[in-house]
Design an enzyme around this catalytic site. Structure first.
Site, PDB file in Angstrom:
ATOM      1  N   LYS A  79      13.534 -14.656 -12.123  1.00 42.51           N
ATOM      2  CA  LYS A  79      12.195 -14.055 -12.217  1.00 42.51           C
ATOM      3  C   LYS A  79      11.727 -13.635 -10.825  1.00 42.51           C
ATOM      4  CE  LYS A  79       7.608 -15.126 -14.202  1.00 42.51           C
ATOM      5  NZ  LYS A  79       6.813 -16.168 -14.894  1.00 42.51           N
ATOM      6  N   SER A 154       4.539 -14.707 -19.136  1.00 48.05           N
ATOM      7  CA  SER A 154       4.842 -13.719 -18.133  1.00 48.05           C
ATOM      8  C   SER A 154       6.326 -13.570 -17.813  1.00 48.05           C
ATOM      9  CB  SER A 154       4.100 -14.044 -16.848  1.00 48.05           C
ATOM     10  OG  SER A 154       4.591 -15.246 -16.267  1.00 48.05           O
ATOM     11  N   SER A 178       4.287 -19.427 -19.836  1.00 44.47           N
ATOM     12  CA  SER A 178       5.025 -18.231 -19.431  1.00 44.47           C
ATOM     13  C   SER A 178       6.537 -18.290 -19.607  1.00 44.47           C
ATOM     14  CB  SER A 178       4.711 -17.886 -17.975  1.00 44.47           C
ATOM     15  OG  SER A 178       3.478 -17.223 -17.895  1.00 44.47           O
TER      16      SER A 178
END
Lengths: 496, 102
Positions: A79, A154, A178
């Site tokens: 990420k 996210s 997330s």
């Protein structure tokens, strides 16, 4: 079967027995990325050359007969809010568009020393603030099960990378859901470890008392393998937990006898798809039939917890994001005075959701409102923690949904922040309590979209979560499956 | 509420050092007042005598040994600074001379 369709543990075994080389494995994923990512947009930055370089080195070391980590040569996606030395780390924000970290996050140091090729940096909601990956300053990521739907967020890029066979493993971060919410929307496994179990050093801070690095994978065994590598105390993160790290891959065969499972009855079922509730009930009866003691538990603070979270997280964010001022790093808009430079840099550099959270947080911390908002929210957090402590006196494990609905349409909730916030309602109280939580495939909605279950355990009981996930993988009819990507000529293969 | 709230938004944006366009402000005033209204429901809970939780680990503050260790070289520390000069970051002037202060 293509190599990119294999799980991380299968790849690990094949690499160790020299059935395949690390270069072959990495190449298969890189080709898959080239083929499908133009449609899905999971990656912000791709690092094909470096990945092949690492893979080549691993193959050489293996030839030399060196002792290697089980994950050596197994590629990974990261990420883009986790710092990678000399590799752009944007947080999907214009303010960090060209930021090159001068150091590695501790988790990155670990995967580099294990010899895991990094395939690239994945898309996210700007600074991890969002539930759909639509808040990325660059582009939205699409759900591989239906391109008109969001992947959740996210960590949407990481979830899609794993779901679509672009990476066997991915790192994500979970502040208020997330990892778990996108995992459930994309039919993959998402683990948020206990707060402090994995070092946060090098994770770009959003809400420090809630942020946690975790794992997205195709199954529980893969999560266990990866958790073995990244869990543990880190002197560079004073909030990381001391103490031994167990071998998470050992003894994953579950024994359900006398296991006490509390099925969560949500305070308000408003906004819950009836099929989600049904899925949870089905999972509960499967556990019961297999010998577990199943009861019902209500966590009455779910709604209040959500409201408290949306004060605490923005308050911490407004403080953490104070560092983006155009002075030491990041975008700078210039100005005649320092005041003007700060204001313009931040006004132009941050996107709408980040600005909203900074505003809410600053408001909640400001004189006159601190007691009524921030302090009160921290007290509610204490009540939430206590409700978990109570629940865990009666139950070993809690079972619920990982998301109140399947994936929603792109654009459906972008105009209404409150509606967007509600999509984390299943995940947030776990985060406030700091307990470990895991999302796993729970079935399919009649629309064909995936649904996810969520398991929650007391602090440091990740092993129990992984055992239970193994149980569901084995005995429910919801085995891991990949989406059919019909935008690729001739379709793509499906069953794992 | 909204008209009042735009003034509030102005004030908070100043505290947060955040430039907002006029239309951005108005839009945000509506959204923030909704979000805060939702947040206010936590007032319904009785929290008399409840200690606030700011952190969940309950770890004591950790002090490391006070030992000299290598740190980021200056060049590395400055590599991302948008404006720099001779080993420093460069910013608009932040101090005034004595005459200017008068």
């Amino acid at each position: 079967m293509n190599l990119y369709e294999k799980t991380a543990s299968e790849l690990s075994r094949m690499l160790q027995s020299r059935e395949v080389s690390a270069v072959e494995v990495t190449t298969s994923f890189l080709e898959r990325i080239d083929q499908v990512d133009p449609h899905l947009k999971a990656f912000i930055t791709r690092t094909a050359e470096q990945a092949l370089d690492t893979a080549g080195r691993i193959d050489y070391f293996r030839q030399q007969g060196e002792q290697l980590h089980p994950l050596a040569g197994v590629p990974v996606a990261v990420k883009d809010n986790i710092s990678t030395m000399d590799l752009r780390t944007t947080c999907a924000s214009l303010i960090l568009k060209d930021y090159i970290p001068p150091f590695d996050a501790t988790v990155i140091t670990a995967l580099k020393s294990a010899g895991m090729p990094i395939l690239g940096k994945t898309n996210l909601d700007e600074f991890a603030m969002g539930s759909s990956t639509e808040n990325s300053a660059f582009f939205p990521t699409r759900n591989p099960w239906n391109l008109d739907r969001v992947p959740g967020g996210s960590s949407g890029g990481s979830a899609v990378a794993v779901a679509a066979g672009m990476a066997p493993l991915a790192l994500g971060s979970d502040t208020g859901g997330s990892i778990r919410q996108p995992a459930s929307l994309c039919r993959v496994t998402g683990l948020r470890p206990t707060y402090g179990r994995v070092s946060r050093y090098g994770l770009v801070a959003f809400a420090s008392s809630l942020d946690q690095i975790g794992i997205i994978s195709m199954n529980a065994l893969d999560s266990a393998l990866f958790l073995n590598l990244i869990a543990g105390y880190d002197p560079l993160d004073s909030t990381s937990l001391p103490g031994e790290v167990p071998d998470y891959t050992a003894g994953l065969e579950p024994g359900l006898e006398k296991l006490r499972v509390g099925v969560i009855r949500y305070g308000s079922t408003e906004g819950f798809d009836p099929e989600v509730t049904e899925m949870v009930q089905k999972a509960a009866s499967l556990l019961e039939k297999s010998g577990a003691n199943v009861g019902e538990v209500s966590l009455p603070l779910t709604d209040y917890g959500l409201s408290a979270y949306y004060l605490i997280a923005p308050a911490e964010a407004s403080s953490n994001l104070g560092r983006y001022d155009g002075v030491r790093y990041g975008f700078c808009a210039g100005g005649d005075s320092i005041e003007e430079m700060f204001n313009r840099t931040r006004g132009k550099g941050f996107g709408p959701e980040v600005k909203r959270r900074i505003m809410i947080g600053t408001y909640a911390l400001s004189a006159g409102y601190y007691d009524a908002y921030y302090l009160k929210a921290m007290k509610v957090r204490t009540l939430v923690r206590r409700s978990y402590e109570e629940a865990f006196k009666k139950y070993d494990l809690l079972l619920g949904a990982a998301s109140p609905t399947p994936a929603f349409k792109l654009g459906e909730k972008t105009g209404d922040p409150l509606q967007m916030y509600l999509s984390d309602v299943c995940n947030i109280t776990d985060s406030l309590a700091g307990v470990p939580s895991l999302a796993l495939p729970g079935g399919a909605h009649t629309s064909g979209l995936p649904l996810g279950l969520q398991l929650t355990a007391p602090p440091l009981r990740e092993k129990l979560l992984l055992q239970m996930a193994c149980f569901f993988e084995k005995y429910s009819e919801q085995a891991p499956r990949r989406p059919v990507l019909d935008f690729i000529e001739g379709g793509s293969s499906d069953e794992l | 509420m909204p008209a009042d709230f735009v003034r509030e938004v102005d004030y908070v944006a100043r505290l947060a050092r955040l430039f907002l366009e006029p239309e951005e402000k108005e839009h945000m005033a509506g959204q923030l007042s909704d979000i805060l209204e939702n947040a206010r429901r936590i007032q319904e809970l009785d929290t008399t005598g409840i200690e606030p939780t700011s952190h969940v680990t309950e770890l004591p503050a950790v002090l490391r040994e006070d030992r000299v260790r290598p740190s980021l070289p200056l060049e590395r520390a400055l590599q991302n600074a948008p404006r720099r000069k001779e080993g420093f970051v460069r910013v608009p002037r932040i101090t005034l001379s004595e005459e200017e202060q008068e």
